[in-house]
Structure formats: C-alpha cells, structure tokens
Motif scaffolding. Structure first.
Motif, PDB file in Angstrom:
ATOM      1  N   GLN A  88       2.380  -4.318 -12.488  1.00  0.00           N
ATOM      2  CA  GLN A  88       2.177  -6.000 -12.846  1.00  0.00           C
ATOM      3  C   GLN A  88       2.529  -6.826 -11.703  1.00  0.00           C
ATOM      4  OE1 GLN A  88       4.296  -6.643 -16.394  1.00  0.00           O
ATOM      5  NE2 GLN A  88       2.451  -5.756 -17.983  1.00  0.00           N
ATOM      6  N   MET A  89       3.773  -6.310 -11.158  1.00  0.00           N
ATOM      7  CA  MET A  89       3.964  -7.206  -9.828  1.00  0.00           C
ATOM      8  C   MET A  89       3.152  -6.931  -8.768  1.00  0.00           C
ATOM      9  SD  MET A  89       8.044  -6.376  -9.440  1.00  0.00           S
ATOM     10  CE  MET A  89       8.907  -6.119 -11.230  1.00  0.00           C
ATOM     11  N   VAL A  90       2.681  -5.912  -8.372  1.00  0.00           N
ATOM     12  CA  VAL A  90       1.652  -5.536  -7.489  1.00  0.00           C
ATOM     13  C   VAL A  90       0.434  -6.448  -7.846  1.00  0.00           C
ATOM     14  CG1 VAL A  90       0.059  -4.005  -6.333  1.00  0.00           C
ATOM     15  CG2 VAL A  90       2.499  -3.484  -6.729  1.00  0.00           C
ATOM     16  N   ARG A 144       4.512   2.285  -4.224  1.00  0.00           N
ATOM     17  CA  ARG A 144       4.472   2.982  -5.218  1.00  0.00           C
ATOM     18  C   ARG A 144       3.728   2.881  -6.505  1.00  0.00           C
ATOM     19  NH1 ARG A 144      10.541   2.999  -7.291  1.00  0.00           N
ATOM     20  NH2 ARG A 144       9.744   3.782  -9.332  1.00  0.00           N
ATOM     21  N   PHE A 145       3.248   1.382  -6.524  1.00  0.00           N
ATOM     22  CA  PHE A 145       2.652   0.673  -7.787  1.00  0.00           C
ATOM     23  C   PHE A 145       1.182   0.484  -7.445  1.00  0.00           C
ATOM     24  CE2 PHE A 145       7.222   0.499  -8.779  1.00  0.00           C
ATOM     25  CZ  PHE A 145       7.186   1.184  -9.664  1.00  0.00           C
ATOM     26  N   GLN A 163      14.126  -2.071   0.245  1.00  0.00           N
ATOM     27  CA  GLN A 163      13.606  -0.916  -0.407  1.00  0.00           C
ATOM     28  C   GLN A 163      14.279  -0.814  -1.674  1.00  0.00           C
ATOM     29  OE1 GLN A 163      15.145   2.080   2.197  1.00  0.00           O
ATOM     30  NE2 GLN A 163      13.258   3.352   2.151  1.00  0.00           N
ATOM     31  N   ARG A 164      15.590  -1.328  -1.965  1.00  0.00           N
ATOM     32  CA  ARG A 164      16.157  -1.413  -3.240  1.00  0.00           C
ATOM     33  C   ARG A 164      15.573  -2.371  -4.242  1.00  0.00           C
ATOM     34  NH1 ARG A 164      21.956  -3.192  -1.788  1.00  0.00           N
ATOM     35  NH2 ARG A 164      22.171  -3.262  -3.861  1.00  0.00           N
ATOM     36  N   PHE A 165      14.605  -2.964  -3.999  1.00  0.00           N
ATOM     37  CA  PHE A 165      14.016  -4.104  -4.895  1.00  0.00           C
ATOM     38  C   PHE A 165      12.995  -2.970  -5.983  1.00  0.00           C
ATOM     39  CE2 PHE A 165      10.432  -6.621  -6.551  1.00  0.00           C
ATOM     40  CZ  PHE A 165      11.027  -7.577  -6.913  1.00  0.00           C
ATOM     41  N   ALA A 166      12.261  -2.258  -5.314  1.00  0.00           N
ATOM     42  CA  ALA A 166      11.649  -1.225  -6.404  1.00  0.00           C
ATOM     43  C   ALA A 166      12.561   0.009  -6.535  1.00  0.00           C
ATOM     44  CB  ALA A 166      10.322  -0.828  -5.429  1.00  0.00           C
ATOM     45  N   GLY A 167      13.554  -0.021  -6.173  1.00  0.00           N
ATOM     46  CA  GLY A 167      14.400   1.346  -6.449  1.00  0.00           C
ATOM     47  C   GLY A 167      14.504   1.457  -8.108  1.00  0.00           C
ATOM     48  N   ASN A 168      14.915   0.612  -8.716  1.00  0.00           N
ATOM     49  CA  ASN A 168      15.347   0.782 -10.172  1.00  0.00           C
ATOM     50  C   ASN A 168      14.085   0.770 -10.921  1.00  0.00           C
ATOM     51  OD1 ASN A 168      15.217  -1.888 -10.025  1.00  0.00           O
ATOM     52  ND2 ASN A 168      17.096  -1.939 -11.281  1.00  0.00           N
ATOM     53  N   LEU A 169      12.864   0.365 -10.512  1.00  0.00           N
ATOM     54  CA  LEU A 169      11.645   0.416 -11.384  1.00  0.00           C
ATOM     55  C   LEU A 169      11.204   1.611 -11.613  1.00  0.00           C
ATOM     56  CD1 LEU A 169       9.665  -2.411  -9.556  1.00  0.00           C
ATOM     57  CD2 LEU A 169      11.101  -2.601 -11.466  1.00  0.00           C
ATOM     58  N   ASP A 170      10.972   1.813 -13.064  1.00  0.00           N
ATOM     59  CA  ASP A 170      10.421   3.098 -13.615  1.00  0.00           C
ATOM     60  C   ASP A 170       9.052   3.162 -13.295  1.00  0.00           C
ATOM     61  OD1 ASP A 170      10.241   5.466 -15.233  1.00  0.00           O
ATOM     62  OD2 ASP A 170      10.937   4.456 -17.156  1.00  0.00           O
ATOM     63  N   GLN A 201       0.513  -7.314   5.680  1.00  0.00           N
ATOM     64  CA  GLN A 201       0.602  -5.909   6.292  1.00  0.00           C
ATOM     65  C   GLN A 201       1.923  -5.410   5.979  1.00  0.00           C
ATOM     66  OE1 GLN A 201      -1.861  -4.523   7.252  1.00  0.00           O
ATOM     67  NE2 GLN A 201      -1.091  -2.499   7.774  1.00  0.00           N
ATOM     68  N   LEU A 202       2.879  -6.192   6.166  1.00  0.00           N
ATOM     69  CA  LEU A 202       4.491  -5.894   6.006  1.00  0.00           C
ATOM     70  C   LEU A 202       4.477  -5.529   4.342  1.00  0.00           C
ATOM     71  CD1 LEU A 202       7.406  -5.699   6.897  1.00  0.00           C
ATOM     72  CD2 LEU A 202       7.561  -8.130   6.325  1.00  0.00           C
ATOM     73  N   LEU A 203       3.937  -6.644   3.595  1.00  0.00           N
ATOM     74  CA  LEU A 203       3.892  -6.244   2.135  1.00  0.00           C
ATOM     75  C   LEU A 203       3.297  -5.079   1.794  1.00  0.00           C
ATOM     76  CD1 LEU A 203       4.706  -7.742  -0.427  1.00  0.00           C
ATOM     77  CD2 LEU A 203       2.419  -9.067  -0.368  1.00  0.00           C
ATOM     78  N   ARG A 204       2.090  -4.252   2.268  1.00  0.00           N
ATOM     79  CA  ARG A 204       1.494  -3.322   2.064  1.00  0.00           C
ATOM     80  C   ARG A 204       2.112  -1.977   2.354  1.00  0.00           C
ATOM     81  NH1 ARG A 204      -4.521  -5.310   3.461  1.00  0.00           N
ATOM     82  NH2 ARG A 204      -5.043  -6.352   1.725  1.00  0.00           N
ATOM     83  N   GLN A 205       3.194  -2.375   3.370  1.00  0.00           N
ATOM     84  CA  GLN A 205       3.961  -1.268   3.696  1.00  0.00           C
ATOM     85  C   GLN A 205       5.101  -0.950   2.890  1.00  0.00           C
ATOM     86  OE1 GLN A 205       4.387  -2.271   7.790  1.00  0.00           O
ATOM     87  NE2 GLN A 205       2.342  -1.450   8.321  1.00  0.00           N
ATOM     88  N   CYS A 206       5.719  -1.962   2.057  1.00  0.00           N
ATOM     89  CA  CYS A 206       6.760  -2.026   1.542  1.00  0.00           C
ATOM     90  C   CYS A 206       6.675  -0.819   0.246  1.00  0.00           C
ATOM     91  CB  CYS A 206       7.177  -3.105   0.648  1.00  0.00           C
ATOM     92  SG  CYS A 206       6.323  -3.576  -0.693  1.00  0.00           S
ATOM     93  N   ASP A 207       7.978  -0.700  -0.327  1.00  0.00           N
ATOM     94  CA  ASP A 207       8.029   0.619  -1.416  1.00  0.00           C
ATOM     95  C   ASP A 207       7.314   0.266  -2.554  1.00  0.00           C
ATOM     96  OD1 ASP A 207       9.127   3.083  -2.054  1.00  0.00           O
ATOM     97  OD2 ASP A 207      10.880   2.011  -2.976  1.00  0.00           O
ATOM     98  N   LEU A 208       7.588  -1.066  -2.951  1.00  0.00           N
ATOM     99  CA  LEU A 208       7.128  -1.660  -4.273  1.00  0.00           C
ATOM    100  C   LEU A 208       5.433  -1.459  -4.267  1.00  0.00           C
ATOM    101  CD1 LEU A 208       7.322  -3.242  -7.012  1.00  0.00           C
ATOM    102  CD2 LEU A 208       6.612  -5.254  -5.550  1.00  0.00           C
ATOM    103  N   TRP A 209       4.789  -1.933  -3.159  1.00  0.00           N
ATOM    104  CA  TRP A 209       3.464  -1.811  -3.045  1.00  0.00           C
ATOM    105  C   TRP A 209       2.948  -0.161  -2.958  1.00  0.00           C
ATOM    106  CZ3 TRP A 209       0.407  -6.228  -2.794  1.00  0.00           C
ATOM    107  CH2 TRP A 209      -1.045  -6.068  -2.605  1.00  0.00           C
TER     108      TRP A 209
END
Length: 161
Positions: free
Chosen positions: A112-114, A140-141, A97-104, A130-138
């Motif tokens: 770009q990461m997605v 949000r972006f 969860q903290r990986f995408a936490g500080n991305l503006d 499936q796990l990747l699609r459920q993560c915070d990064l995916w």
C-alpha cells in the motif's frame, strides 16, 4: 417545606437550581466543576500539527509498526506535495533500510505504501525517483510487472510505440 417541593428560593437557597427528585428521595446539591474547552484553531493549527507529526524524528518513525508507518505516510505525502516537508527529508526516512525492516511480507502495508508513493512520484526529481526505486521498501513490495510498466512509462529512453 416538603422534600419534593424545592424551588429556587426554597430550601436549596437562592443561587441553586431546583431539581425534582424522585418521590421519597432527598437530593443534596453538590458543587459542580466548570469544564471549558478552548475553541479549535483554524486550519493553520492543524497544518502545524501535521507538520510536526510528519517531520518527526527519523528514529521514532522507523520504530512505528506497519499501520503506524502507513498512517505517517498518509500525512507526510500531502506535506511533501505542498512543500511543507522537504522531499529530501522525506526520502531520508523512506529510503532508510530500517524503515521497511519491520514490515511483514504477509500484511498489505508495504505494498500500500509503494502504491501511494507511485501515485505521488511526480512530486520528486528524477534523481530522487531513482533513489526511491533502489530503496528496500520499493524492492520488497513493488510488484515486478507493475514496476516494468512504470519504468517504460517514465523512462526517458523509452521508444514511442
């Protein structure tokens, strides 16, 4: 001998190299320092360095800023493809969860990461996708319209058109 008339056997001594000083300028030779560079290792050395960078401590990667994380992802994805970095280890970092936490949201790094992850999605198992699609990064972006198209294209339940 005159100042401008210095030769290897002259006033500088036998071992010194002669330099032609500017007129009226007295050049005093100084002892030099020898700097050696080790030759670069072959590709194997670069791979080891990239592996160390990519499989670095999760805590260090999470603390990186947006461009740093994007740079890490650029180095890590090829290693996942070549299986030098285990996909499960990679996903542990990305889905944290903290990986995408500080991305503006304003800056393009998250999207770009997605996009990069989408292009490499074939390297992962269906459960990992499936796990990747459920993560915070995916979440949000990922653009929702693009996400629906990818879902239809990769879903095993999709009906042929």
């Amino acid at each position: 001998q005159a100042c401008g008339d210095q030769t290897p056997g002259g006033s500088l001594g036998a071992g010194a190299h002669a330099m032609t000083p500017r007129p009226g300028k007295v050049e005093v030779p100084i002892k030099g320092e020898v700097v050696l560079r080790r030759p670069r290792k072959a590709k194997a050395g670069d791979d080891e360095e990239a592996t160390l960078m990519a499989s670095a401590d999760i805590a260090k990667i999470i603390r990186l800023d947006g461009p740093g994380k994007l740079n890490w992802l650029c180095k890590a994805l090829p290693l996942v493809r070549r299986r030098k970095l285990q996909p499960s280890e990679f996903l542990d970092i990305i889905t944290n969860q903290r990986f995408a936490g500080n991305l503006d949201d304003v800056m393009p790094w998250g999207s770009q990461m997605v996009t990069m992850l989408r292009s490499e999605i074939d390297d992962f198992q269906p459960q990992q996708v499936q796990l990747l699609r459920q993560c915070d990064l995916w979440g949000r972006f990922a653009d929702s319209d693009d996400e629906k198209a990818v879902e239809r294209a990769t879903s095993s339940t999709a009906l042929p058109a």
